[in-house]
Design a protein around this motif. Structure first.
Motif, short mmCIF file in Angstrom:
data_model
loop_
_atom_site.label_atom_id
_atom_site.label_comp_id
_atom_site.label_asym_id
_atom_site.label_seq_id
_atom_site.Cartn_x
_atom_site.Cartn_y
_atom_site.Cartn_z
N LEU A 187 0.85 -1.19 0.00
CA LEU A 187 0.00 0.00 0.00
C LEU A 187 0.89 1.24 0.00
CD1 LEU A 187 -3.09 0.47 2.28
CD2 LEU A 187 -1.29 2.18 2.34
N THR A 188 0.65 2.17 -0.94
CA THR A 188 1.38 3.43 -0.94
C THR A 188 0.43 4.57 -0.60
OG1 THR A 188 1.10 4.19 -3.24
CG2 THR A 188 2.75 2.48 -2.84
N THR A 189 0.90 5.49 0.20
CA THR A 189 0.04 6.59 0.64
C THR A 189 0.89 7.77 1.11
OG1 THR A 189 -1.72 7.24 2.18
CG2 THR A 189 -0.09 5.67 3.00
N ARG A 190 0.31 8.95 1.03
CA ARG A 190 0.95 10.14 1.59
C ARG A 190 0.58 10.32 3.06
NH1 ARG A 190 0.19 14.74 -3.17
NH2 ARG A 190 0.53 13.35 -4.93
N LEU A 191 -0.40 9.58 3.52
CA LEU A 191 -0.98 9.81 4.85
C LEU A 191 -0.59 8.70 5.82
CD1 LEU A 191 -4.54 10.76 3.59
CD2 LEU A 191 -2.64 12.30 4.08
N THR A 192 0.09 9.08 6.88
CA THR A 192 0.53 8.11 7.87
C THR A 192 -0.64 7.41 8.52
OG1 THR A 192 2.48 9.48 8.33
CG2 THR A 192 1.94 7.78 9.94
N GLU A 193 -1.75 8.14 8.73
CA GLU A 193 -2.90 7.52 9.40
C GLU A 193 -3.49 6.39 8.56
OE1 GLU A 193 -4.39 11.64 7.90
OE2 GLU A 193 -2.57 10.75 8.72
N VAL A 194 -3.40 6.49 7.24
CA VAL A 194 -3.88 5.41 6.38
C VAL A 194 -2.99 4.17 6.55
CG1 VAL A 194 -4.21 4.65 4.00
CG2 VAL A 194 -4.94 6.93 4.69
N ALA A 195 -1.68 4.39 6.58
CA ALA A 195 -0.75 3.28 6.76
C ALA A 195 -0.95 2.61 8.12
CB ALA A 195 0.69 3.78 6.63
N LEU A 196 -1.17 3.40 9.15
CA LEU A 196 -1.35 2.84 10.49
C LEU A 196 -2.66 2.08 10.60
CD1 LEU A 196 -0.06 5.82 12.67
CD2 LEU A 196 1.10 3.66 12.20
N LEU A 197 -3.67 2.50 9.86
CA LEU A 197 -4.97 1.84 9.93
C LEU A 197 -4.89 0.40 9.44
CD1 LEU A 197 -8.08 2.37 10.46
CD2 LEU A 197 -8.26 2.52 7.98
N ALA A 198 -3.95 0.14 8.51
CA ALA A 198 -3.81 -1.21 7.98
C ALA A 198 -3.40 -2.20 9.07
CB ALA A 198 -2.79 -1.22 6.84
N LYS A 199 -2.85 -1.70 10.16
CA LYS A 199 -2.52 -2.53 11.34
C LYS A 199 -1.62 -3.71 10.97
CE LYS A 199 -6.73 -1.28 13.83
NZ LYS A 199 -7.99 -1.74 14.44
N SER A 200 -0.56 -3.40 10.25
CA SER A 200 0.41 -4.43 9.92
C SER A 200 1.32 -4.69 11.12
CB SER A 200 1.25 -3.98 8.72
OG SER A 200 2.31 -4.88 8.48
N ASP A 201 1.93 -5.86 11.15
CA ASP A 201 2.88 -6.16 12.22
C ASP A 201 4.16 -5.34 12.08
OD1 ASP A 201 1.16 -7.94 13.32
OD2 ASP A 201 2.16 -9.74 12.59
N SER A 202 4.46 -4.89 10.86
CA SER A 202 5.65 -4.07 10.64
C SER A 202 5.26 -2.60 10.52
CB SER A 202 6.38 -4.52 9.36
OG SER A 202 5.54 -4.38 8.23
N ALA A 203 6.15 -1.74 10.96
CA ALA A 203 5.89 -0.30 10.91
C ALA A 203 5.87 0.18 9.46
CB ALA A 203 6.96 0.45 11.68
N PRO A 204 5.12 1.24 9.15
CA PRO A 204 5.15 1.80 7.80
C PRO A 204 6.57 2.15 7.38
CG PRO A 204 3.38 2.80 9.08
CD PRO A 204 4.19 1.97 10.04
N TYR A 205 6.87 1.95 6.10
CA TYR A 205 8.20 2.26 5.59
C TYR A 205 8.17 3.67 5.00
CZ TYR A 205 12.72 1.61 3.33
OH TYR A 205 14.03 1.73 2.95
N CYS A 206 8.90 4.57 5.61
CA CYS A 206 8.90 5.97 5.19
C CYS A 206 10.06 6.24 4.24
CB CYS A 206 9.00 6.90 6.41
SG CYS A 206 7.61 6.71 7.56
N LEU A 207 9.75 6.68 3.04
CA LEU A 207 10.80 6.97 2.06
C LEU A 207 11.56 8.23 2.44
CD1 LEU A 207 9.30 6.20 -1.45
CD2 LEU A 207 11.18 5.06 -0.30
N LYS A 208 12.87 8.15 2.31
CA LYS A 208 13.72 9.30 2.64
C LYS A 208 13.90 10.18 1.41
CE LYS A 208 18.10 6.98 1.61
NZ LYS A 208 18.52 7.89 0.54
N PHE A 209 14.28 11.43 1.67
CA PHE A 209 14.62 12.34 0.58
C PHE A 209 16.01 11.97 0.04
CE2 PHE A 209 11.67 14.68 3.25
CZ PHE A 209 10.79 15.19 2.33
N LEU A 210 16.26 12.28 -1.22
CA LEU A 210 17.61 12.09 -1.76
C LEU A 210 18.55 13.12 -1.15
CD1 LEU A 210 16.92 11.55 -5.59
CD2 LEU A 210 17.06 9.85 -3.77
#
Length: 353
Positions: free
Chosen positions: A259-282
Motif C-alpha cells: 500500500l502506498t500513501t501520503r498519509l501516515t494515518e492510512v498506513a497505520l490503519l492497515a494494522k500491519s505487524d511491521s511499521a510503515p516504511y517511510c521513504l527518505k529524501f535524496l
C-alpha cells in the motif's frame, strides 16, 4: 505440517532460480555454493520427513513417541532457518544481477507494464536500491499470514516508482502466483475491483455489468488458495481500505498487500505487524547524480557546470520526481554556464509550478 509446506514452496523457488541464473551470474562460485547448500538442505529435509512418515511407532510408548516427534520437528525447524538464509542469498543475487544489467535494458524493462495499470515509471531513480531490497524482504518475510506493507511519503518522493520496481522484480514474480495493481485515487469501489480483476482474469463485457458485490466475490474467489501480491497505489483515505479489505482472503500462505500513501494515518490503519516504511529524501549527491543521468546520460563532460548544477539539484529539495521535471527543462537549454545560471535563478518557481 507448516514446515513441510514452507520447505516445498521455497525449494521449488530455488530450483527455478538455479535453472534460470546458473549461466547468467558472473560469480559462478557463489551460485555453485548455493546449489550445494540447497542440495544439502533438500536431502536433510527429505530424510526427516520420511522418518516422520514411515517410522514404526507401535513398539514405543507414548512419551517416547512424543520425544521422537518433538526432536524431529526441532531438526526440521533448523532446516527451515537455513532455508530462510539461503533465500536471502538468492534475493541478493537477483539484486546484484539487476544492478549490473544494461541501463537501457533496465529502462525498457521498467516501462514494459501497461500504463493503465500504474502510473508511468520514470526511467531510473537513483538511491532506491536499499529501499527495493528492504521492501522485497518485507514482502517475502517468513510470516505466513496476510501482511500489509505500507510505503509512506510526500508526493514526488518516488513511492509509486519504488512499488513498481518491486512489483516487476524477477524474484517477486516467482514468489507470488498472482499479482495485481490498481491506482486507488479518484476510483469508486467498483472501479477498484475492476482494476484488480483486470490483472487476474480475462475481461469480457459482462464483467462491467456486474455490481460491486459480485465483483468483490469474484475477486475473493480468484485470490483464494493462491499466494498473491496486491498493490494499492496512492491510497488517500481510510474509507477506501475499509471497503476493499474484505476481498483479500488470508489462507496463511504468505500473501501480501503493498500500500502506498501520503498519509501516515492510512498506513497505520492497515494494522500491519511491521511499521510503515517511510521513504527518505535524496541527499545532495544522489540528487545531482539523478539530474546528471537525465540531462547528460551516461557521460558527463561539462565540469564547468557541476557547481551550478549541484545548486539547482539542491533546490529540488531531495524529491526525485521534482528533479526529473527540472532535468526535463534543463535538457531544452544550451549547455552553457550562462544559461544554467539564468535557469538557477528561476528554478524555485519551476519547482512550485
Amino acid at each position: 505440517d507448516e514446515h513441510c509446506q514452507f520447505l516445498s514452496e521455497k525449494l521449488g523457488i530455488f530450483k527455478r532460480f538455479l535453472e534460470d541464473w546458473t549461466n547468467k551470474c558472473d560469480d559462478l562460485g557463489k551460485v555453485e555454493d548455493l546449489e550445494r547448500r540447497i542440495r544439502d538442505v533438500s536431502y536433510r529435509a527429505q530424510d526427516y520427513v520420511e522418518e516422520l512418515a514411515f517410522f514404526s511407532w507401535k513398539d514405543m510408548d507414548l512419551l517416547k513417541c512424543y520425544d521422537r516427534v518433538y526432536s524431529t520437528k526441532g531438526c526440521l525447524s533448523q532446516i527451515v532457518d537455513e532455508t530462510k538464509l539461503i533465500e536471502l542469498e538468492v534475493m541478493k543475487i537477483y539484486e546484484q544481477m539487476s544492478c549490473h544489467a544494461d541501463v537501457n535494458a533496465s529502462e525498457s524493462y521498467l516501462l514494459e507494464s501497461s500504463q493503465e495499470k500504474s502510473p508511468a515509471v520514470q526511467d531510473i531513480v537513483v538511491g532506491l536500491d536499499d529501499d527495493v531490497l528492504e521492501i522485497k524482504t518485507r514482502l517475502c518475510s517468513f510470516s505466513s499470514k496476510l501482511e500489509i506493507v505500507s510505503l509512506v511519503g510526500m508526493g514526488g518522493i518516488g513511492k509509486s516508482t519504488l512499488a513498481r520496481m518491486v512489483y516487476d522484480d524477477s524474484f517477486i514474480q516467482y514468489h507470488f502466483s498472482i499479482r495485481a495493481w490498481v491506482t486507488v485515487k479518484d476510483h469508486q469501489v467498483k472501479g477498484l475491483f475492476l482494476g484488480l480483476l483486470d490483472g487476474i482474469v480475462e475481461f469480457i463485457d459482462e464483467i462491467h455489468e456486474k455490481h460491486s458485490e459480485q465483483l468483490e466475490e469474484m475477486l475473493y474467489r480468484k485470490l483464494k488458495h493462491n499466494r498473491y501480491l496486491i498493490v494499492l497505489d496512492d491510497v488517500w483515505s481510510t474509507e477506501v481500505w475499509d471497503k476493499v479489505r474484505r476481498c483479500f482472503p488470508d489462507d496463511k500462505n504468505g500473501s501480501r498487500i503493498l500500500l502506498t500513501t501520503r498519509l501516515t494515518e492510512v498506513a497505520l490503519l492497515a494494522k500491519s505487524d511491521s511499521a510503515p516504511y517511510c521513504l527518505k529524501f535524496l541527499d545532495l549527491e544522489e540528487s545531482w547524480e539523478l539530474l546528471c543521468q537525465k540531462v547528460f546520460g551516461r557521460k558527463f563532460d561539462h565540469s564547468d557546470l557541476k557547481d551550478i548544477g549541484k545548486k539547482i539539484a539542491e533546490r529540488c529539495q531531495g524529491l526525485p520526481l521534482t528533479i526529473l521535471v527540472v532535468a526535463g527543462q534543463l535538457s531544452k537549454l544550451q549547455r552553457t554556464r550562462m544559461c544554467w545560471e539564468t535557469f538557477a535563478k528561476t528554478v524555485g518557481s519551476t519547482v512550485t509550478d
